[in-house]
Design a protein around this motif. Structure first.
Motif, PDB file in Angstrom:
ATOM      1  N   ARG A 131      48.338  38.924  62.488  1.00 57.50           N
ATOM      2  CA  ARG A 131      49.562  39.674  62.142  1.00 57.50           C
ATOM      3  C   ARG A 131      49.413  40.367  60.800  1.00 57.50           C
ATOM      4  O   ARG A 131      49.750  41.532  60.636  1.00 57.50           O
ATOM      5  N   GLU A 132      48.889  39.599  59.839  1.00 55.27           N
ATOM      6  CA  GLU A 132      48.739  40.151  58.478  1.00 55.27           C
ATOM      7  C   GLU A 132      47.777  41.334  58.473  1.00 55.27           C
ATOM      8  O   GLU A 132      48.055  42.373  57.874  1.00 55.27           O
ATOM      9  N   ARG A 150      48.638  45.499  57.818  1.00 54.68           N
ATOM     10  CA  ARG A 150      48.021  46.291  56.746  1.00 54.68           C
ATOM     11  C   ARG A 150      47.510  47.641  57.247  1.00 54.68           C
ATOM     12  O   ARG A 150      47.199  48.527  56.465  1.00 54.68           O
ATOM     13  N   GLU A 169      48.712  34.202  62.549  1.00 56.29           N
ATOM     14  CA  GLU A 169      49.210  34.727  61.265  1.00 56.29           C
ATOM     15  C   GLU A 169      48.201  35.684  60.654  1.00 56.29           C
ATOM     16  O   GLU A 169      48.568  36.753  60.152  1.00 56.29           O
ATOM     17  N   ASP A 170      46.908  35.303  60.693  1.00 55.97           N
ATOM     18  CA  ASP A 170      45.857  36.175  60.149  1.00 55.97           C
ATOM     19  C   ASP A 170      45.876  37.526  60.864  1.00 55.97           C
ATOM     20  O   ASP A 170      45.797  38.585  60.233  1.00 55.97           O
TER      21      ASP A 170
END
Ligand code: URA
Length: 284
Positions: free
Chosen positions: A84-85, A89, A81-82
């Protein structure tokens, strides 16, 4: 007998044995002798019996937790998840490269010498995604620079394309797995978050997936490369774009199995034809 007192030939044979077994990295300055006798357990002091007349011991408050935060376990789904985030960005390839180089959530980074991001021309019509850097790539910091990379260059040269002009090359993984072991599912999932964004930002006309690991990871399938290769498929990216995608054999496989080069040649001809149809390339 310690290693330093071994004859030169024995040391060379020992080193070769290590390399043959995939131990081609030194992780620390000093080798750890895990067979060395463990220190004897500390003797347990006899229990102290308080004198009958002693006042009751006050109950002590528990020790405060240590100030350092426990590191996130490197197999944690949170790391995907980190990644992907962070990837989402990034709005340019340069930003993505910076984010990948700064990312500390993939265990492979700890043993690799360099981060291997990409080579060739960003924005080129053909983007090639391989599996992971090997020893040569780890040393140089660029993908596909060893023998399989040289074969990859010759293959695309046969249809008039070069990495200096027409190709953009990367891998699913940005760090070399120690001893070239197969990357774990967690390592692949973490890096894949960046690689999918990499394709979105590079906007190739055609995507080539070199080998089973890249094909399975990018296409999210359990189908093997024997079935996938040679067939066009459409990769749907998270931003909604679709890229014509051709899975093909990995050049390292072709070096081991030259008889399969015939099929790879057919894949290259199909890529050439697709680029002509898309108006990206004149017939070669
Ligand atoms: N194999 C790959 O998949 N990628 C490289 O960069 C080199 C070898």
């Amino acid at each position: 007998m310690d290693a330093a007192s071994l004859p030169h030939e024995d040391l060379a044979a020992l080193l070769k044995w290590y390399v043959d077994h995939g131990l081609d990295e030194t992780i620390g300055e000093e080798a750890i002798d895990r067979f060395a006798a463990l220190p004897p357990p500390a003797a347990t002091p006899p229990p102290i019996t308080p004198p009958r007349t002693a006042a009751p011991t006050p109950i002590r408050a528990p020790a405060p937790p240590p100030a350092v935060r426990a590191p996130v376990p490197l197999e944690s789904p949170q790391l995907v998840e980190d990644a992907r985030e962070l990837a989402l960005r990034c709005t340019t390839i340069a930003e993505l490269e910076e984010a990948v180089r700064a990312f500390e959530g993939c265990a492979l980074k700890r043993t690799a010498k360099t981060t291997v991001f990409a080579d060739g021309v960003s924005g080129a019509p053909v983007m090639i995604v391989g599996e992971a850097p090997g020893a040569d790539e780890d040393r140089v910091g660029k993908p596909f620079v060893g023998v399989s990379g040289q074969l990859l260059d010759r293959m695309f040269d046969a249809i008039g394309m070069s990495r200096q002009r027409d190709l953009y090359i990367t891998n699913i993984l940005f760090w070399r797995p120690p001893g070239n072991r197969t990357p774990t599912q967690a390592e692949q999932a973490i890096c894949l978050a960046f690689t999918r964004r990499h394709v979105e930002l590079a906007k190739p006309k055609v995507l080539v997936l070199a080998g089973g690991t890249a094909a399975k990871a990018m296409l999210d399938t359990t189908e093997g490369i024997m079935r996938l290769r040679g067939k066009w498929t459409t990769l749907r990216l998270d931003d909604g774009t679709e890229v014509p995608t051709m899975p093909t054999f990995h050049p390292a496989y072709l070096l081991r199995t030259p008889a399969s080069k015939r099929q790879s040649w057919l894949d290259l001809l199909a890529i050439d034809k697709k680029l002509e149809e898309l108006g990206v390339k004149a017939s070669s």
